[in-house]
Design an enzyme around this catalytic site. Structure first.
Site, short mmCIF file in Angstrom:
data_model
loop_
_atom_site.label_atom_id
_atom_site.label_comp_id
_atom_site.label_asym_id
_atom_site.label_seq_id
_atom_site.Cartn_x
_atom_site.Cartn_y
_atom_site.Cartn_z
N ASP A 1 0.71 -1.10 0.21
CA ASP A 1 -0.06 0.13 -0.01
C ASP A 1 0.67 1.70 0.38
OD1 ASP A 1 -2.36 1.14 -0.07
OD2 ASP A 1 -3.15 1.36 2.30
N ASN B 1 0.99 3.41 -2.88
CA ASN B 1 1.61 4.16 -4.19
C ASN B 1 1.08 5.19 -5.53
OD1 ASN B 1 2.78 1.08 -4.33
ND2 ASN B 1 0.95 0.40 -5.56
N GLY B 2 0.11 5.19 -4.52
CA GLY B 2 -1.06 6.42 -5.11
C GLY B 2 -0.57 7.89 -4.14
N ARG B 3 0.12 7.63 -2.89
CA ARG B 3 0.75 8.91 -1.97
C ARG B 3 2.18 9.21 -2.69
NH1 ARG B 3 -1.74 6.79 3.47
NH2 ARG B 3 -2.47 4.53 1.36
N ASN C 1 -10.75 -3.38 -4.18
CA ASN C 1 -9.54 -2.09 -5.28
C ASN C 1 -11.06 -1.82 -7.06
OD1 ASN C 1 -6.61 -2.51 -4.49
ND2 ASN C 1 -7.91 -1.29 -3.19
N ARG D 1 -4.87 -1.84 9.28
CA ARG D 1 -6.23 -2.27 9.52
C ARG D 1 -5.73 -3.38 8.34
NH1 ARG D 1 -8.14 2.70 6.77
NH2 ARG D 1 -7.35 3.25 4.55
#
Ligand code: IPE
Ligand code: IPE
Ligand code: MG
Length: 243
Positions: A16, A18-20, A64, A196
């Site tokens: 998790d 990647n986008g940021r 997703n 989470r």
């Protein structure tokens, strides 16, 4: 000399952030996914040197699909390219001894494109005899859906008179999951600062040690895996017992 540090047999990784990672660089999110693939390769190559038996990477969840179609398409295109690239580097991968398996709802007629499914099946078949390390890639994967599918198959067998509901065991259910035959994950790693599981390995993680970090997945380095494993080595796993 101290005692040898225990190495987890099976590590689950939620890839998790990647986008940021891309956003911080002023780049489109897709660039982050691309950098995430590089981190995946880096960590596979490193983990195998540590003697890890199995790595399970969360690449795309059943949830997703809610993302904008352009992003979903870009991710599917990355899967395609990654599979082609692995195919091109077949000999190198043979040497590495990775058995590559995809886990998730990957039936024909589902949302994963047909040609991606075909490449997946081919990759799995080509590496099925490899034994050094199992690399599971979770695509269209959801833990609740996985448990539901296993429960449905057991219910069907009960109705067909093959099984008695009262006689069903945890092993029966675990045997119907995508991870059947593999040890349960000892350690689950989630970078990106989220605390989470996001529907990852819900049944299998009952006694997994969890490790969270603010690092974004594309930045994840072998040293971070070392840090996670070192922390894991300091945990007391009691499994409900007392020590
Ligand atoms: C993980 O990175 C990759 C997938 C879920 C496909 P994200 O795309 O979720 O990155 P963030 O969380 O938005 O930074
Ligand atoms: C989890 O990341 C799924 C994958 C890494 C494939 P998400 O980015 O989808 O998780 P949420 O939405 O923040 O829980
Ligand atoms: Mg995310």
């Amino acid at each position: 000399m101290g005692e040898a540090k225990p190495v987890p047999r099976h590590i689950g990784i939620i890839m998790d952030g990647n986008g940021r990672w891309a956003k911080r660089r002023g780049l489109p999110r897709t660039f982050g996914h691309r950098a995430g693939v590089e981190a995946f390769e880096r960590i596979c190559d490193y983990a195998v040197t540590l003697g890890v038996e199995c790595l399970t990477f969360y690449a795309f969840s059943t949830e997703n699909w809610r993302r904008p179609p352009e992003e979903v398409q870009a991710i599917m295109e990355l899967f395609r390219r990654q599979l082609d690239e692995m195919e091109r580097r077949k000999e190198e991968n043979e040497r590495k001894g990775f058995r590559i398996q995809y886990i998730g709802a990957l039936d024909e007629g589902g949302p994963v494109p047909q040609d991606v499914l075909r490449k997946i099946r081919q990759m799995e078949a080509e590496t099925s005899a490899k034994t050094r390390m199992v690399v599971n890639i979770a695509v269209n994967y959801g833990g609740q859906q996985e448990i539901l599918a296993a429960a449905r198959r057991l219910a069907r067998r009960c109705l067909d008179g093959e099984l008695e509901p009262e006689a069903l065991t945890e092993e029966d259910l675990a045997g119907g999951l995508y991870t059947a035959g593999l040890p349960a994950p000892d350690l689950i790693i989630r970078p990106s600062g989220e605390l989470r599981l996001s529907n990852f390995l819900l049944w299998q993680s009952a006694y997994a040690e969890l490790w969270f970090s603010d690092i974004l997945w594309p930045d994840f380095q072998p040293a971070d895996l070392d840090a996670a494993i070192a922390d894991y080595g300091r945990r007391q796993r009691r499994f409900g017992d007392i020590l």
